[in-house]
Design a protein around this motif. Sequence first.
Motif, PDB file in Angstrom:
ATOM      1  N   GLY A 414       0.812  -1.208   0.000  1.00  0.00           N
ATOM      2  CA  GLY A 414       0.000   0.000   0.000  1.00  0.00           C
ATOM      3  C   GLY A 414       0.850   1.265   0.000  1.00  0.00           C
ATOM      4  N   ARG A 415       0.285   2.353  -0.537  1.00  0.00           N
ATOM      5  CA  ARG A 415       1.041   3.591  -0.717  1.00  0.00           C
ATOM      6  C   ARG A 415       1.460   4.218   0.605  1.00  0.00           C
ATOM      7  NH1 ARG A 415       2.414   6.608  -4.679  1.00  0.00           N
ATOM      8  NH2 ARG A 415       1.197   5.328  -6.134  1.00  0.00           N
ATOM      9  N   ASP A 416       0.556   4.264   1.578  1.00  0.00           N
ATOM     10  CA  ASP A 416       0.893   4.910   2.847  1.00  0.00           C
ATOM     11  C   ASP A 416       2.056   4.193   3.544  1.00  0.00           C
ATOM     12  OD1 ASP A 416      -1.063   6.774   2.439  1.00  0.00           O
ATOM     13  OD2 ASP A 416      -2.513   5.882   3.819  1.00  0.00           O
ATOM     14  N   ARG A 417       1.999   2.854   3.560  1.00  0.00           N
ATOM     15  CA  ARG A 417       3.070   2.111   4.204  1.00  0.00           C
ATOM     16  C   ARG A 417       4.377   2.249   3.419  1.00  0.00           C
ATOM     17  NH1 ARG A 417       1.071  -2.945   4.529  1.00  0.00           N
ATOM     18  NH2 ARG A 417       0.533  -3.026   6.727  1.00  0.00           N
ATOM     19  N   ALA A 418       4.292   2.230   2.099  1.00  0.00           N
ATOM     20  CA  ALA A 418       5.502   2.376   1.280  1.00  0.00           C
ATOM     21  C   ALA A 418       6.195   3.704   1.571  1.00  0.00           C
ATOM     22  CB  ALA A 418       5.155   2.275  -0.203  1.00  0.00           C
ATOM     23  N   LEU A 419       5.420   4.767   1.683  1.00  0.00           N
ATOM     24  CA  LEU A 419       6.008   6.075   1.939  1.00  0.00           C
ATOM     25  C   LEU A 419       6.576   6.153   3.352  1.00  0.00           C
ATOM     26  CD1 LEU A 419       6.575   8.832   0.756  1.00  0.00           C
ATOM     27  CD2 LEU A 419       4.318   9.597   1.538  1.00  0.00           C
ATOM     28  N   ARG A 420       5.877   5.575   4.324  1.00  0.00           N
ATOM     29  CA  ARG A 420       6.398   5.595   5.698  1.00  0.00           C
ATOM     30  C   ARG A 420       7.678   4.785   5.807  1.00  0.00           C
ATOM     31  NH1 ARG A 420       6.564   2.573  10.147  1.00  0.00           N
ATOM     32  NH2 ARG A 420       5.211   0.915   9.359  1.00  0.00           N
ATOM     33  N   LEU A 421       7.710   3.610   5.197  1.00  0.00           N
ATOM     34  CA  LEU A 421       8.923   2.797   5.240  1.00  0.00           C
ATOM     35  C   LEU A 421      10.091   3.505   4.562  1.00  0.00           C
ATOM     36  CD1 LEU A 421       7.513  -0.782   4.489  1.00  0.00           C
ATOM     37  CD2 LEU A 421       8.267   0.114   6.699  1.00  0.00           C
ATOM     38  N   ALA A 422       9.822   4.166   3.438  1.00  0.00           N
ATOM     39  CA  ALA A 422      10.881   4.886   2.733  1.00  0.00           C
ATOM     40  C   ALA A 422      11.415   6.034   3.573  1.00  0.00           C
ATOM     41  CB  ALA A 422      10.366   5.401   1.392  1.00  0.00           C
ATOM     42  N   ARG A 423      10.524   6.768   4.219  1.00  0.00           N
ATOM     43  CA  ARG A 423      10.931   7.914   5.031  1.00  0.00           C
ATOM     44  C   ARG A 423      11.640   7.481   6.319  1.00  0.00           C
ATOM     45  NH1 ARG A 423       5.387  11.558   4.916  1.00  0.00           N
ATOM     46  NH2 ARG A 423       5.708  12.586   2.890  1.00  0.00           N
ATOM     47  N   THR A 424      11.349   6.294   6.785  1.00  0.00           N
ATOM     48  CA  THR A 424      11.918   5.822   8.048  1.00  0.00           C
ATOM     49  C   THR A 424      13.210   5.051   7.837  1.00  0.00           C
ATOM     50  OG1 THR A 424       9.668   5.645   8.934  1.00  0.00           O
ATOM     51  CG2 THR A 424      11.428   4.541  10.162  1.00  0.00           C
ATOM     52  N   TYR A 425      13.230   4.163   6.847  1.00  0.00           N
ATOM     53  CA  TYR A 425      14.345   3.232   6.674  1.00  0.00           C
ATOM     54  C   TYR A 425      15.129   3.442   5.382  1.00  0.00           C
ATOM     55  CZ  TYR A 425      11.594   0.923  10.298  1.00  0.00           C
ATOM     56  OH  TYR A 425      10.882   0.650  11.444  1.00  0.00           O
ATOM     57  N   GLY A 426      14.631   4.269   4.485  1.00  0.00           N
ATOM     58  CA  GLY A 426      15.294   4.396   3.199  1.00  0.00           C
ATOM     59  C   GLY A 426      15.380   3.054   2.511  1.00  0.00           C
ATOM     60  N   THR A 427      16.527   2.758   1.917  1.00  0.00           N
ATOM     61  CA  THR A 427      16.667   1.495   1.180  1.00  0.00           C
ATOM     62  C   THR A 427      16.670   0.282   2.100  1.00  0.00           C
ATOM     63  OG1 THR A 427      19.085   1.728   1.205  1.00  0.00           O
ATOM     64  CG2 THR A 427      17.919   2.589  -0.716  1.00  0.00           C
TER      65      THR A 427
END
Length: 496
Positions: A414-427
């Motif tokens: 999902g988009r919300d989780r993808a964005l949160r994971l990217a902002r929190t953990y990066g790659t």
Amino acid sequence: MQSPFDILVVGGGINGAGIARDAVGRGLSVLLVEQDDLAAHTSSWSTKLIHGGLRYLEYYEFRLVREALLERERLLEMAPHIIRPLRFVLPHDVSVRPAWLVRLGLFFYDHLASRKRLPGCERVNLAKDKRGAPLKPITKVGFEYSDCAVDDSRLVVLNALDAKERGADIEVGTRLESARREGDLWVATLVDAGGERREVKTRILVNAAGPWVADVLNHRLSLNTSKGVRLVKGSHIVVPRLYPGTQAYILQNPDKRIVFAIPYQDDLTLIGTTDVPYTGAPQDVSISDDETDYLISSINHWFQREISKDDIVWDYSGVRPLFDDGSINASAVTRDYVFDIDAPKGQAPLLSVFGGKLTTYRKLAEHVMRDLAPHLPRLAPAWTADAPLPGGDIADGDVAAYADKLLKDKPFIGRDRALRLARTYGTRAEMIVGTATKVEDLGRDFGAGLTAAELTYLKIEEWARTGRDVLWRRTKLGLKLPKEAEQEIDAFLKGA
């Protein structure tokens, strides 16, 4: 575990984590001990900014501001997933500072150090510009300049994580009980979370204990120092989003202090900070009614939408351990850092860190290693200026594009989780989603998209031991989840 170590670092805040990372990357054996959790105190209770410190120019701290401005650009490149550019609107109040002084300060801010990615300052007509719409019609004159927002506690964790992956030993829940010199070595007694004691030896001891720096010197090492630490409390409140737009505001107050209003976690506004002398135990710090009233009053003076105590969804306070330079005004105490080196001939050296700020932690660590170099004859050169932090190797620093790629590869998250994971953990988000092909593969969802897979990653890779570690330091999901989630995460982590 190797002993003797080259360096034992006491304190798992931003300074300690940064020093451990720098040292191990130069080929040294490093042990870092933190009595609580990484970033458990001062380093997670900041205004969450990477900034040059515009107001420090009033106290002629030009070296500090220049260093911070240079570091601002470096850190943005090193960790684009947890650091983002932010524009600040400064409505001008002629009764506090003349316009020429503000313009001069902003000129210095733009020119003390080179800028690659951040735009310079500009004048804003608040009566006509949409950036002035949220404000009361107190003044037409405003200015806008650049700084950066940061996830402060994650900045600490990422430095510790990089240090670990380069070979450092990082021990949370481990307290330095005492240490004594035996010739050219320190013999330190450590106590872990279970109460077990052990001794380790180290060639150099670095005291980066933040608010406890004097306690370490006076009580755990039985030493006296001529350097003093001054504790200053800074408090913040968080309310539902005050205004549209991505800009922050820097508000001048009659006492010549400033208060920030900063977009936070998409739907909230972070407001702070105060500067109050503090004499209590650092772990007992909390916001006072006077501080709450002060922050509310500042917002209500400037903003069309007024707030009350009922609007506060979260508040927090931290103690800044500033070097005591004799200033009477807490706001005027230097934010610069000072080292105290105790190295009697033929005996093991001790370096204590006083002061410092998030923005300059990397440079502080370089300076620590420079000052310890005479005691480390085979020390490798400085290396951290161009080395990304874990997860920061995102193409062009474009976190949104990386989130889109993550979603394309794993559409079930999902988009919300993808964005949160990217902002929190990066790659490093890819280590969480792993080989999952459907959302069920990530395990139980504890709410707000926090899955068992993420919790397992945080426990194994990032030293998370409790629900509080996860909800308020590794993430900020404590703002979204019910209170009972903390106990459920506690239970999961104990059994994982």
